[in-house]
Write a protein that holds these residues in place. Structure first.
Motif, PDB file in Angstrom:
ATOM      1  N   GLN A  50      16.683  -6.442 -20.095  1.00 20.31           N
ATOM      2  CA  GLN A  50      17.061  -5.368 -21.017  1.00 20.31           C
ATOM      3  C   GLN A  50      15.860  -4.941 -21.861  1.00 20.31           C
ATOM      4  O   GLN A  50      15.644  -3.761 -22.106  1.00 20.31           O
ATOM      5  CB  GLN A  50      18.210  -5.823 -21.915  1.00 20.31           C
ATOM      6  N   ASN A  51      15.067  -5.913 -22.314  1.00 22.27           N
ATOM      7  CA  ASN A  51      13.881  -5.591 -23.094  1.00 22.27           C
ATOM      8  C   ASN A  51      12.874  -4.800 -22.261  1.00 22.27           C
ATOM      9  O   ASN A  51      12.261  -3.844 -22.746  1.00 22.27           O
ATOM     10  CB  ASN A  51      13.224  -6.869 -23.619  1.00 22.27           C
ATOM     11  N   LEU A  52      12.728  -5.162 -20.985  1.00 18.87           N
ATOM     12  CA  LEU A  52      11.822  -4.418 -20.103  1.00 18.87           C
ATOM     13  C   LEU A  52      12.316  -2.997 -19.898  1.00 18.87           C
ATOM     14  O   LEU A  52      11.541  -2.039 -19.926  1.00 18.87           O
ATOM     15  CB  LEU A  52      11.696  -5.123 -18.753  1.00 18.87           C
ATOM     16  N   ALA A  53      13.618  -2.854 -19.682  1.00 20.23           N
ATOM     17  CA  ALA A  53      14.185  -1.534 -19.417  1.00 20.23           C
ATOM     18  C   ALA A  53      14.012  -0.597 -20.609  1.00 20.23           C
ATOM     19  O   ALA A  53      13.892   0.623 -20.449  1.00 20.23           O
ATOM     20  CB  ALA A  53      15.663  -1.668 -19.064  1.00 20.23           C
ATOM     21  N   MET A  54      13.968  -1.146 -21.812  1.00 16.74           N
ATOM     22  CA  MET A  54      13.800  -0.322 -23.007  1.00 16.74           C
ATOM     23  C   MET A  54      12.378   0.240 -23.104  1.00 16.74           C
ATOM     24  O   MET A  54      12.149   1.261 -23.731  1.00 16.74           O
ATOM     25  CB  MET A  54      14.117  -1.144 -24.260  1.00 16.74           C
ATOM     26  N   GLN A  55      11.425  -0.442 -22.450  1.00 15.74           N
ATOM     27  CA  GLN A  55      10.031  -0.046 -22.598  1.00 15.74           C
ATOM     28  C   GLN A  55       9.425   0.589 -21.349  1.00 15.74           C
ATOM     29  O   GLN A  55       8.358   1.188 -21.406  1.00 15.74           O
ATOM     30  CB  GLN A  55       9.184  -1.263 -22.983  1.00 15.74           C
ATOM     31  N   LEU A  56      10.101   0.433 -20.208  1.00 12.79           N
ATOM     32  CA  LEU A  56       9.581   0.989 -18.962  1.00 12.79           C
ATOM     33  C   LEU A  56      10.592   1.967 -18.362  1.00 12.79           C
ATOM     34  O   LEU A  56      11.785   1.674 -18.307  1.00 12.79           O
ATOM     35  CB  LEU A  56       9.311  -0.126 -17.942  1.00 12.79           C
ATOM     36  N   PRO A  57      10.148   3.112 -17.871  1.00  7.05           N
ATOM     37  CA  PRO A  57      11.056   4.038 -17.180  1.00  7.05           C
ATOM     38  C   PRO A  57      11.326   3.549 -15.769  1.00  7.05           C
ATOM     39  O   PRO A  57      10.664   3.945 -14.817  1.00  7.05           O
ATOM     40  CB  PRO A  57      10.244   5.347 -17.159  1.00  7.05           C
ATOM     41  N   MET A  58      12.310   2.676 -15.620  1.00  8.29           N
ATOM     42  CA  MET A  58      12.534   2.027 -14.329  1.00  8.29           C
ATOM     43  C   MET A  58      13.726   2.619 -13.585  1.00  8.29           C
ATOM     44  O   MET A  58      14.557   1.906 -13.017  1.00  8.29           O
ATOM     45  CB  MET A  58      12.694   0.521 -14.513  1.00  8.29           C
ATOM     46  N   LEU A  59      13.820   3.929 -13.582  1.00  8.75           N
ATOM     47  CA  LEU A  59      14.758   4.656 -12.732  1.00  8.75           C
ATOM     48  C   LEU A  59      16.226   4.287 -12.974  1.00  8.75           C
ATOM     49  O   LEU A  59      17.041   4.314 -12.061  1.00  8.75           O
ATOM     50  CB  LEU A  59      14.412   4.419 -11.253  1.00  8.75           C
ATOM     51  N   ASN A  60      16.559   3.906 -14.216  1.00  7.97           N
ATOM     52  CA  ASN A  60      17.944   3.553 -14.544  1.00  7.97           C
ATOM     53  C   ASN A  60      18.522   2.530 -13.578  1.00  7.97           C
ATOM     54  O   ASN A  60      19.610   2.673 -13.033  1.00  7.97           O
ATOM     55  CB  ASN A  60      18.824   4.816 -14.534  1.00  7.97           C
ATOM     56  N   ILE A  61      17.770   1.491 -13.350  1.00 11.82           N
ATOM     57  CA  ILE A  61      18.156   0.481 -12.372  1.00 11.82           C
ATOM     58  C   ILE A  61      19.380  -0.290 -12.855  1.00 11.82           C
ATOM     59  O   ILE A  61      19.476  -0.664 -14.018  1.00 11.82           O
ATOM     60  CB  ILE A  61      16.986  -0.489 -12.129  1.00 11.82           C
TER      61      ILE A  61
END
Length: 363
Positions: free
Chosen positions: A283-294
């Motif tokens: 979750q912390n990574l997803a907040m900082q990286l645009p990871m295609l709404n994985i």
């Protein structure tokens, strides 16, 4: 005078003590091999290029300059890296009878070995390591399928392949619908051993247990040791990744599809010495990286740890549906993320391996 200097230089670079000292110094400047591809006149061009880690940490941009020496044929696969030597597996795809071979290259000395041919069939995977007791580099060919295995070894400098004892526990090689191909368990080289992940069903009647099967390149015999107990209850074997980090054997997996976890074996071969090195929240990574709404619940996204130094970690990431392989730098202390940029398509997840410059001969 120039001729004398050249002869002195050649004699130094062929002296085993000098080569060992040079390798020891070079190990303080670690590199990663970057496999890059791009379209050129509607043809995909591949290069495998060593890149210094300190450059990535100083400026997170993989600006790569390459030349023809680093070129890899389309019908080739990067097998591994050991003490400055790179091993490649190639085959022809033309109308002629199948022709398969391996070769070794040293990017620092810009030398390549002769072709190492083999004729023992298909579905073999390869790995590459060093036997310090005999100062011999070895290629291990192995095939594992449905509980059966076959293992062969080639010593650099010899001209033949030898059969050795088959695996006592067959390494995980393939699962139906696995999102990551089988070459992610091609073996991790560590201190004269090759290590594979396996699932041992014979330890108890009711519980499957993850184990590491280890081949000693000196004696060409096997040992096995367990991963931490209880993992088989919550982690599919296809999610486990074995790698050498911090001069130790490590493995990673995710926990309940919410966290990335890395384990380190403090004392090689001792099952009780496994320690959990760190956890990272997706979750912390997803907040900082645009990871295609994985959607992590679908397990379409996986991380691979490439390098650790203190609180700084370099990760490779892979998304199944987009086939995108990215990399980023993560700080364990302040939990910040910096994406590594590049003008090329870099296959971070599959082909990024440890590399150090060396003067080791390819013959």
């Amino acid at each position: 005078m120039c001729e004398q200097v050249m002869q002195h230089s050649q004699s130094l670079t062929s002296d085993s003590n000098f080569i060992d000292k040079h390798l020891k110094v070079s190990s303080e400047n670690p590199h990663l091999t970057l496999s890059i591809s791009w379209y050129q006149r509607q043809i995909v061009t591949w290069n495998v290029v060593p890149f210094p880690v300190h450059c990535l940490l100083k400026n997170p941009s993989a600006n790569i300059s390459s030349d023809d020496f680093h070129h890899m044929e389309n019908s080739s696969m990067f097998v591994g890296s050991c003490n400055g030597l790179l091993c490649f597996h190639s085959w022809n795809r033309g109308p002629e009878p199948p022709f398969k071979f391996l070769h070794i290259s040293n990017p620092a000395t810009r030398t390549r070995s002769q072709q190492i041919e083999y004729t023992f069939g298909k579905d073999f995977s390869f790995t590459f390591g060093y036997d310090a007791s005999s100062r011999t580099y070895k290629i291990v060919a192995f095939r594992a399928d449905q509980g059966n295995s076959e293992v062969r070894v080639f010593n650099l400098g010899d001209n033949c392949w030898r059969n050795i004892q088959n695996f006592p526990v067959v390494p995980y090689n393939r699962l139906d619908n696995c999102m990551f191909p089988r070459w992610f368990n091609n073996g991790a080289h560590f201190c004269g051993t090759i290590n594979w992940l396996a699932l041992d069903k014979s330890i108890t009647d009711h519980i499957n247990q993850f184990v590491v099967v280890s081949l000693d390149l000196s004696t060409e015999t096997y040992k096995q040791f367990m991963l931490p107990l209880g993992l088989a209850d919550e982690v599919p074997i296809s999610q486990l990744i074995l790698r050498v980090l911090l001069d130790s054997l490590c493995f990673s997996h995710d926990s309940n599809k919410t966290e990335f976890i890395l384990w380190k074996m403090k004392e090689y071969g001792v099952q009780e010495s496994w320690i959990q090195l760190f956890k990272i929240s997706y979750q912390n990574l997803a907040m900082q990286l645009p990871m295609l709404n994985i959607d992590y619940d679908d397990s379409h996204y996986q991380l691979r740890c490439l390098y650790i130094n203190g609180d700084v970690v370099i990760f490779a990431s892979f998304c199944k549906y987009s086939f995108i392989s990215d990399s980023f730098i993560y700080n364990l202390k302040d939990k910040t993320v910096v994406k590594i940029e590049s003008e090329y398509m870099i296959h971070w997840f599959s082909d990024s391996k440890d590399y150090v410059e060396s003067l080791v001969s390819v013959y």
